[in-house]
Design an enzyme around this catalytic site. Sequence first.
Site, mmCIF file in Angstrom:
data_model
loop_
_atom_site.group_PDB
_atom_site.id
_atom_site.type_symbol
_atom_site.label_atom_id
_atom_site.label_comp_id
_atom_site.label_asym_id
_atom_site.label_seq_id
_atom_site.Cartn_x
_atom_site.Cartn_y
_atom_site.Cartn_z
ATOM 1 N N GLU A 26 0.816 -1.113 -0.086
ATOM 2 C CA GLU A 26 0.054 0.080 -0.026
ATOM 3 C C GLU A 26 0.841 1.206 0.033
ATOM 4 O O GLU A 26 1.853 1.422 0.388
ATOM 5 C CB GLU A 26 -1.039 0.040 1.279
ATOM 6 C CG GLU A 26 -2.348 -0.484 1.175
ATOM 7 C CD GLU A 26 -3.144 0.672 0.239
ATOM 8 O OE1 GLU A 26 -2.629 1.150 -0.766
ATOM 9 O OE2 GLU A 26 -4.209 1.041 0.601
ATOM 10 N N ASP A 27 0.346 2.242 -0.522
ATOM 11 C CA ASP A 27 1.169 3.670 -0.670
ATOM 12 C C ASP A 27 0.921 4.277 1.090
ATOM 13 O O ASP A 27 1.987 4.554 1.564
ATOM 14 C CB ASP A 27 0.352 4.731 -1.533
ATOM 15 C CG ASP A 27 -1.161 4.582 -1.256
ATOM 16 O OD1 ASP A 27 -1.736 4.091 -0.349
ATOM 17 O OD2 ASP A 27 -1.698 5.385 -1.980
ATOM 18 N N ASP A 52 -3.873 4.823 6.856
ATOM 19 C CA ASP A 52 -4.342 6.273 7.647
ATOM 20 C C ASP A 52 -5.077 5.825 8.718
ATOM 21 O O ASP A 52 -4.524 5.238 9.973
ATOM 22 C CB ASP A 52 -5.120 7.076 6.689
ATOM 23 C CG ASP A 52 -5.507 8.364 7.055
ATOM 24 O OD1 ASP A 52 -4.645 9.027 7.578
ATOM 25 O OD2 ASP A 52 -6.860 8.606 7.031
ATOM 26 N N SER A 53 -6.320 5.532 8.607
ATOM 27 C CA SER A 53 -7.479 5.135 9.719
ATOM 28 C C SER A 53 -7.066 3.407 9.817
ATOM 29 O O SER A 53 -7.193 2.895 10.784
ATOM 30 C CB SER A 53 -8.742 5.272 9.628
ATOM 31 O OG SER A 53 -9.287 4.379 8.514
ATOM 32 N N GLY A 54 -6.668 2.955 8.744
ATOM 33 C CA GLY A 54 -6.518 1.529 8.914
ATOM 34 C C GLY A 54 -7.646 0.541 8.425
ATOM 35 O O GLY A 54 -7.702 -0.521 8.322
ATOM 36 N N THR A 60 -9.670 0.471 5.665
ATOM 37 C CA THR A 60 -9.772 -0.206 4.435
ATOM 38 C C THR A 60 -8.900 -1.587 4.704
ATOM 39 O O THR A 60 -9.389 -2.581 4.246
ATOM 40 C CB THR A 60 -9.113 0.772 3.438
ATOM 41 O OG1 THR A 60 -9.704 1.972 3.478
ATOM 42 C CG2 THR A 60 -9.534 0.292 1.803
HETATM 43 P P1 IMP Z 1 -7.717 4.262 5.616
HETATM 44 O O1 IMP Z 1 -6.396 3.710 6.160
HETATM 45 O O2 IMP Z 1 -8.618 3.282 5.303
HETATM 46 O O3 IMP Z 1 -8.155 5.429 6.303
HETATM 47 O O4 IMP Z 1 -7.345 4.751 3.993
HETATM 48 C C1 IMP Z 1 -5.927 4.785 3.334
HETATM 49 C C2 IMP Z 1 -6.245 5.468 2.231
HETATM 50 O O5 IMP Z 1 -6.738 6.715 2.221
HETATM 51 C C3 IMP Z 1 -5.121 5.414 1.255
HETATM 52 O O6 IMP Z 1 -4.814 4.004 0.531
HETATM 53 C C4 IMP Z 1 -4.841 6.546 0.564
HETATM 54 O O7 IMP Z 1 -5.522 6.247 -0.824
HETATM 55 C C5 IMP Z 1 -5.935 7.575 1.295
HETATM 56 N N1 IMP Z 1 -4.992 8.515 1.902
HETATM 57 C C6 IMP Z 1 -4.830 8.437 3.469
HETATM 58 N N2 IMP Z 1 -4.134 9.696 3.642
HETATM 59 C C7 IMP Z 1 -3.624 10.225 2.358
HETATM 60 C C8 IMP Z 1 -2.667 11.289 2.257
HETATM 61 O O8 IMP Z 1 -2.029 11.861 3.002
HETATM 62 N N3 IMP Z 1 -2.414 11.633 0.809
HETATM 63 C C9 IMP Z 1 -3.292 10.912 -0.008
HETATM 64 N N4 IMP Z 1 -4.072 9.852 0.067
HETATM 65 C C10 IMP Z 1 -4.049 9.666 1.337
HETATM 66 MG MG MG Z 2 -4.708 3.813 -1.503
#
Ligand code: IMP
Ligand code: MG
Length: 175
Positions: A99-100, A103-105, A107
């Site tokens: 993954e790139d 963030d919240s984790g 997904t």
């Molecule tokens: P989460 O961990 O489920 O909240 O979502 C993670 C996804 O949100 C990543 O795979 C990115 O696509 C997007 N994302 C979260 N933070 C950033 C950021 O700082 N820049 C660009 N995309 C982000």
């Molecule tokens: Mg992503």
Amino acid sequence: MKENIRTLISKDEIAVRIAELGAEISRDYAGRELHMISILKGGVYFMTDLSRVISPEVPVTLDFMSVSSYGSGKSSSGVVRIQKDLDESIEDKDVLIVEDIIDSGRTLSHLIELLGRRNPSSIRLCTLLNKPDRRETDVKVDYIGFDIEDLFVIGMGMDIDQKYRNLPYIGVVEE
Ligand code: IMP
Ligand code: MG
């Protein structure tokens, strides 16, 4: 609109860290094959760079999937809908999700649960960037490129309104 972009992590720093991760992963998977899965579109830049620094003694195969998570506003709910599924079965494979950014984790925790039901031999998670302060769910991340503070970043696959994924460094958009 012309954005003012400040470099947070340079191209050279990224290359050095990816080489370290590649060496670590090559050691951990010695004698096995590695099936790398990247989540479109953000994970693709990191996955291709990382795959290039994995030892040829660990044969690598690649697959891609695209998911959307329903959420309100900026935070993802983590209710994952598959938009493009994997091409190949992951049964009995050693899977590494690449993954790139985490963030919240949410997904990723749903995705790992979903892929875990397909009977892989193992499933691990590698992310270029990690925002530990933003974590809302317990997701085990096996390989982390860099921990960063709670900043919105672009480049190396990450976008703002689909743009700037192609930047070879990690940048922050200045107000
Ligand atoms: P989460 O961990 O489920 O909240 O979502 C993670 C996804 O949100 C990543 O795979 C990115 O696509 C997007 N994302 C979260 N933070 C950033 C950021 O700082 N820049 C660009 N995309 C982000
Ligand atoms: Mg992503």
